[in-house]
Design an enzyme around this catalytic site. Sequence first.
Site, mmCIF file in Angstrom:
data_model
loop_
_atom_site.group_PDB
_atom_site.id
_atom_site.type_symbol
_atom_site.label_atom_id
_atom_site.label_comp_id
_atom_site.label_asym_id
_atom_site.label_seq_id
_atom_site.Cartn_x
_atom_site.Cartn_y
_atom_site.Cartn_z
ATOM 1 C CB SER A 97 9.741 67.312 24.866
ATOM 2 O OG SER A 97 9.998 66.415 25.919
ATOM 3 C CG ASP A 193 15.900 62.855 22.863
ATOM 4 O OD1 ASP A 193 16.144 63.096 24.071
ATOM 5 O OD2 ASP A 193 14.903 63.306 22.284
ATOM 6 C CG HIS A 223 14.789 66.228 24.405
ATOM 7 N ND1 HIS A 223 13.915 65.307 23.878
ATOM 8 C CD2 HIS A 223 14.051 67.026 25.227
ATOM 9 C CE1 HIS A 223 12.702 65.521 24.364
ATOM 10 N NE2 HIS A 223 12.759 66.552 25.176
#
Length: 251
Positions: A97, A193, A223
């Site tokens: 991320s 996601d 995610h």
Amino acid sequence: MKEQYPVMEGAEPFYFEGDKTGVLVIHGFTGTTQSVRSLGESFNQAGFTVFGPRLRGHGTHYEDMERSTYIDWCETVDEGYHFLKETCDDIYIAGLSMGGTLTLHLAEQYPQTKGIILINAAIDIPEMSPEAVPAVRFLDAIGSDIKKENVEELAYEKTPVKSLGEIQQLVKETRQKLPQIQVPARIFVSEVDHVVPPENSSWIYDRLASEDKRLIPMEDSYHVATLDNNKEKIAIESIAFINGLTSSATV
């Protein structure tokens, strides 16, 4: 910045000693090292030296995060990079991320980096713009977007709105750096996601100047893929990537 709260159990930095190949493993926005520790352990089992830093303002209390800036986060990973360089000949960077965003930041800053591994990396998240959210101080949590049942990410229960402005500045600056990044890359992207749109990974892939780059879809994870059903796939593919580059360099 000086943090005012103690570090949560499980959110501490981790370091696993191995050979002269170093891997810096970076967690994400509002998250902790818990989300990437398993990946770090897999890297170490493959023989590599691994360091997972705790980003400043993370892993304590969301009020600490509110006081931190994207510069603090960049400084954290920069310090981690140099820490590994003290004992390792080659450095690889893996990030989840916003950790992927910071991975790109480092790859542009240190072109001698051997390779990068991006996992649902963030580069364009307009829904996280402060202008797109209510005029409040804190929002509900964004953590634990995980498909696998009974698995939870150690992350903040609230998200500071001020911090959304910080990540927006980070992704804006990082987007401009992509055409300068030439290091080999593996880009993992979840097909579903709920935090970072999957299109982010395609956007990164298209704009990286790397000749050796690959987009790897993950069909069974959301995610936080490093804790999800495809975590073994990430580890296996990433270790093969590192070993392949290491062996080619010694030929």
